[in-house]
Design a protein around this motif. Structure first.
Motif, PDB file in Angstrom:
ATOM      1  N   LYS A 133       0.956  -1.244   0.493  1.00  0.00           N
ATOM      2  CA  LYS A 133      -0.243  -0.226   0.293  1.00  0.00           C
ATOM      3  C   LYS A 133       1.139   1.338  -0.315  1.00  0.00           C
ATOM      4  N   ASN A 134       2.062   1.373   0.860  1.00  0.00           N
ATOM      5  CA  ASN A 134       2.482   2.196   0.560  1.00  0.00           C
ATOM      6  C   ASN A 134       3.457   2.822  -0.551  1.00  0.00           C
ATOM      7  N   CYS A 139       3.343   6.106  -5.284  1.00  0.00           N
ATOM      8  CA  CYS A 139       3.008   6.130  -6.914  1.00  0.00           C
ATOM      9  C   CYS A 139       1.946   6.997  -7.323  1.00  0.00           C
ATOM     10  N   LYS A 140       1.260   7.166  -6.833  1.00  0.00           N
ATOM     11  CA  LYS A 140      -0.188   7.606  -7.275  1.00  0.00           C
ATOM     12  C   LYS A 140       0.131   8.960  -6.341  1.00  0.00           C
ATOM     13  N   ILE A 141       1.053   9.151  -5.764  1.00  0.00           N
ATOM     14  CA  ILE A 141       1.401  11.000  -5.434  1.00  0.00           C
ATOM     15  C   ILE A 141       2.237  11.394  -6.728  1.00  0.00           C
ATOM     16  N   ARG A 142       3.683  10.579  -7.205  1.00  0.00           N
ATOM     17  CA  ARG A 142       4.353  11.035  -8.157  1.00  0.00           C
ATOM     18  C   ARG A 142       2.933  11.458 -10.075  1.00  0.00           C
ATOM     19  N   SER A 143       2.137  10.518  -9.704  1.00  0.00           N
ATOM     20  CA  SER A 143       1.360  10.425 -10.531  1.00  0.00           C
ATOM     21  C   SER A 143       0.151  11.900 -10.476  1.00  0.00           C
ATOM     22  N   LEU A 144       0.856  12.706  -9.779  1.00  0.00           N
ATOM     23  CA  LEU A 144      -0.733  13.532  -9.984  1.00  0.00           C
ATOM     24  C   LEU A 144       0.351  14.973 -10.162  1.00  0.00           C
ATOM     25  N   HIS A 145       1.557  15.376 -10.525  1.00  0.00           N
ATOM     26  CA  HIS A 145       1.589  16.220 -10.934  1.00  0.00           C
ATOM     27  C   HIS A 145       1.535  17.500 -11.060  1.00  0.00           C
ATOM     28  N   TRP A 146       0.710  16.510 -12.474  1.00  0.00           N
ATOM     29  CA  TRP A 146      -0.085  17.721 -13.058  1.00  0.00           C
ATOM     30  C   TRP A 146      -1.215  19.040 -12.558  1.00  0.00           C
ATOM     31  N   ASN A 229       7.220   7.327   1.090  1.00  0.00           N
ATOM     32  CA  ASN A 229       7.282   6.525   2.372  1.00  0.00           C
ATOM     33  C   ASN A 229       6.470   6.937   3.490  1.00  0.00           C
ATOM     34  N   LEU A 230       5.281   8.092   2.676  1.00  0.00           N
ATOM     35  CA  LEU A 230       4.453   8.384   3.757  1.00  0.00           C
ATOM     36  C   LEU A 230       3.254   8.347   4.911  1.00  0.00           C
ATOM     37  N   TYR A 231       3.008   7.199   3.613  1.00  0.00           N
ATOM     38  CA  TYR A 231       1.804   6.284   4.720  1.00  0.00           C
ATOM     39  C   TYR A 231       2.747   5.351   5.227  1.00  0.00           C
ATOM     40  N   ALA A 232       3.430   4.441   5.415  1.00  0.00           N
ATOM     41  CA  ALA A 232       4.465   4.401   6.044  1.00  0.00           C
ATOM     42  C   ALA A 232       5.273   5.171   7.509  1.00  0.00           C
ATOM     43  N   CYS A 260      -5.745  12.596   6.700  1.00  0.00           N
ATOM     44  CA  CYS A 260      -6.695  13.481   5.598  1.00  0.00           C
ATOM     45  C   CYS A 260      -6.947  13.826   4.586  1.00  0.00           C
ATOM     46  N   ALA A 261      -5.632  13.876   4.199  1.00  0.00           N
ATOM     47  CA  ALA A 261      -4.580  14.567   2.926  1.00  0.00           C
ATOM     48  C   ALA A 261      -3.882  13.198   1.649  1.00  0.00           C
ATOM     49  N   LEU A 262      -3.565  12.073   3.231  1.00  0.00           N
ATOM     50  CA  LEU A 262      -3.208  11.256   2.466  1.00  0.00           C
ATOM     51  C   LEU A 262      -3.994  10.321   2.152  1.00  0.00           C
ATOM     52  N   GLN A 263      -5.319  10.576   3.053  1.00  0.00           N
ATOM     53  CA  GLN A 263      -6.990   9.012   1.690  1.00  0.00           C
ATOM     54  C   GLN A 263      -7.493   9.781   1.036  1.00  0.00           C
ATOM     55  N   PHE A 264      -7.771  11.732   0.883  1.00  0.00           N
ATOM     56  CA  PHE A 264      -7.801  12.144  -0.330  1.00  0.00           C
ATOM     57  C   PHE A 264      -6.819  11.889  -1.893  1.00  0.00           C
ATOM     58  N   LEU A 265      -5.884  11.861  -1.431  1.00  0.00           N
ATOM     59  CA  LEU A 265      -4.908  11.398  -2.053  1.00  0.00           C
ATOM     60  C   LEU A 265      -4.835   9.909  -2.790  1.00  0.00           C
ATOM     61  N   GLU A 266      -5.272   8.848  -1.586  1.00  0.00           N
ATOM     62  CA  GLU A 266      -5.322   8.141  -2.375  1.00  0.00           C
ATOM     63  C   GLU A 266      -6.618   7.310  -3.206  1.00  0.00           C
ATOM     64  N   ASN A 267      -7.316   8.430  -2.784  1.00  0.00           N
ATOM     65  CA  ASN A 267      -9.054   7.817  -3.119  1.00  0.00           C
ATOM     66  C   ASN A 267      -9.255   9.354  -4.319  1.00  0.00           C
ATOM     67  N   ILE A 268      -8.261  10.133  -5.004  1.00  0.00           N
ATOM     68  CA  ILE A 268      -9.034  10.870  -5.935  1.00  0.00           C
ATOM     69  C   ILE A 268      -9.772  10.841  -7.198  1.00  0.00           C
ATOM     70  N   SER A 269     -11.164  11.431  -6.760  1.00  0.00           N
ATOM     71  CA  SER A 269     -11.419  11.516  -8.243  1.00  0.00           C
ATOM     72  C   SER A 269     -11.906  12.544  -9.057  1.00  0.00           C
ATOM     73  N   PRO A 270     -12.132  12.459 -10.444  1.00  0.00           N
ATOM     74  CA  PRO A 270     -12.752  13.928 -10.698  1.00  0.00           C
ATOM     75  C   PRO A 270     -13.619  15.098  -9.575  1.00  0.00           C
ATOM     76  N   ASP A 271     -14.591  14.093  -9.096  1.00  0.00           N
ATOM     77  CA  ASP A 271     -15.323  14.507  -8.486  1.00  0.00           C
ATOM     78  C   ASP A 271     -15.253  15.628  -6.980  1.00  0.00           C
ATOM     79  N   LYS A 272     -13.622  15.526  -7.101  1.00  0.00           N
ATOM     80  CA  LYS A 272     -12.802  15.576  -5.698  1.00  0.00           C
ATOM     81  C   LYS A 272     -12.416  16.834  -6.204  1.00  0.00           C
ATOM     82  N   LEU A 273     -12.526  17.277  -7.411  1.00  0.00           N
ATOM     83  CA  LEU A 273     -11.269  18.267  -8.119  1.00  0.00           C
ATOM     84  C   LEU A 273     -12.261  18.929  -9.037  1.00  0.00           C
TER      85      LEU A 273
END
Length: 369
Positions: A133-134, A139-146, A229-232, A260-273
């Motif tokens: 999961k970590n 990987c998810k955080i790095r993919s959101l650089h845009w 290693n933010l989740y860890a 909360c920020a980590l949970q947001f990024l883990e479950n990010i979706s268009p309706d949250k942006l």
């Protein structure tokens, strides 16, 4: 368990004798005794007092127990918390603390907790149960650089040296998280990161930031800094920081926000942006046509500055390497020249000795004739 067998504290005379023996044998103390008394030395440096001799031995025994344990991480977490509770009572009942302020005693307790966690860090941080999961969240955080601030419905302050400094500090403290080993030091980095963001918001709006304002700024800071290693780290803090540290106050509030920020990024979706599903999919597929805009935002200026500094450092390293190579070549040439000159001097001396000997023989002949 062994570490719950509380021994009696030494009598005053025994304590005095222990101090004298320690003073007399400090220079020739064995490596094993130095390891056994490591916590005693730490304690004395912090307090100027000699610790109950049972405490460092029990602490060492507990550290070795955790290092060798194959138990589930949650079981080890409970054992550590139980040890905290046991040792905290033992330290607070130590006679030398009579008359001390509670803050000073708490500082010693935190020192004990830090000491334990630094020594078992490699055995309990990012256990196998967390790694998948970590890695996925990293990987998810790095993919959101845009993602830009406008996608999170907040605006950045106008161009200002102080605001840039706060932005850089917030990113710096997040990146420092992975370097720290104690949960106390890791949570301190989170608190300092949030404080920098609060100061940034205050500079822009001349008022304190609430949770609704802090959270999107924190989310964006995480995206820009991409701390590994933010989740860890959040799991490590949650398991091994004393529970009372996370239940209230500034520390608990900031830890809740980063979770909360980590949970947001883990479950990010268009309706949250603030963008359409089509745009979201387009950017997630790597078509970040506005990447230049993202990198030119004031919030990312600290990152660009860091990239430029890294490039400058690399250039300086190359220059230093070039100077080093030249210096090494010059040194080697100097050694050759010295050797050559030494040989020439020896040759000249030999020739002079030969001439001197020849003159001595001629003088002797003249004197005898």
């Amino acid at each position: 368990m062994d570490f719950f067998r509380s021994g009696l504290s030494p009598s005053p005379s025994n304590r005095r004798r222990a101090v004298e023996e320690n003073d007399n044998s400090q220079e020739d103390e064995s490596a094993d005794n130095q390891d056994r008394n490591q916590f005693s030395y730490y304690f004395m440096l912090r307090t100027g007092k000699v610790l109950d001799l049972n405490i460092p031995q029990q602490t060492k025994n507990f550290i070795f127990r955790v290092r060798g344990s194959k138990e589930d991480i949650n079981i080890r977490s409970k054992e550590v918390q139980m040890f905290y509770s046991f040792m905290t009572k033992k330290i607070k009942n130590f006679p030398y603390f009579e008359g001390w302020k509670q803050e000073s005693i708490d500082d010693v307790v935190v020192g004990m907790e830090r000491f334990v966690m630094v020594n078992i860090y490699a055995n309990v941080f990012n256990p196998p149960s967390d790694r998948e999961k970590n890695d996925a969240i990293d990987c998810k955080i790095r993919s959101l650089h845009w993602i830009l601030p406008k996608h999170l419905d907040f605006t950045l302050p106008s161009d200002n040296e102080n605001s840039d400094r706060q932005l850089a500090l917030a990113q710096y403290y997040l990146l420092e998280l992975n370097k720290k080993r104690s949960p106390h030091d890791k949570i301190a980095c989170i608190v300092l990161c949030c404080k920098a963001l609060h100061d940034l918001f205050n500079l822009a709006h001349d008022k304190a930031a609430g949770a609704d304002e802090l959270l999107p700024m924190l989310i964006y800071t995480i995206i820009v800094a991409a701390p590994p290693n933010l989740y860890a780290t959040t799991q490590y803090i949650d398991r091994f920081l004393p529970p009372e540290a996370l239940t209230s106050g500034e520390t608990g509030y900031n830890f809740t926000n980063i979770c909360c920020a980590l949970q947001f990024l883990e479950n990010i979706s268009p309706d949250k942006l603030s963008l359409s599903p089509e745009e979201f999919d387009h950017f997630m597929e790597g078509h970040s046509s506005h990447l230049e805009e993202a990198l030119s935002t004031k919030f990312a200026s600290g990152l660009l500055d860091n990239i430029n500094r890294v490039k400058e450092c690399e250039d300086k390293v190359r220059q230093l390497q070039s100077y080093h190579d030249k210096l090494r070549n010059n040194t080697e040439q100097l050694q050759v020249d010295i050797t050559k000159h030494k040989a020439e001097v020896h040759k000249s001396l030999s020739e002079m000795r030969a001439k001197f000997s020849s003159l001595e023989e001629e003088m002797a002949k003249l004197l005898t004739s």
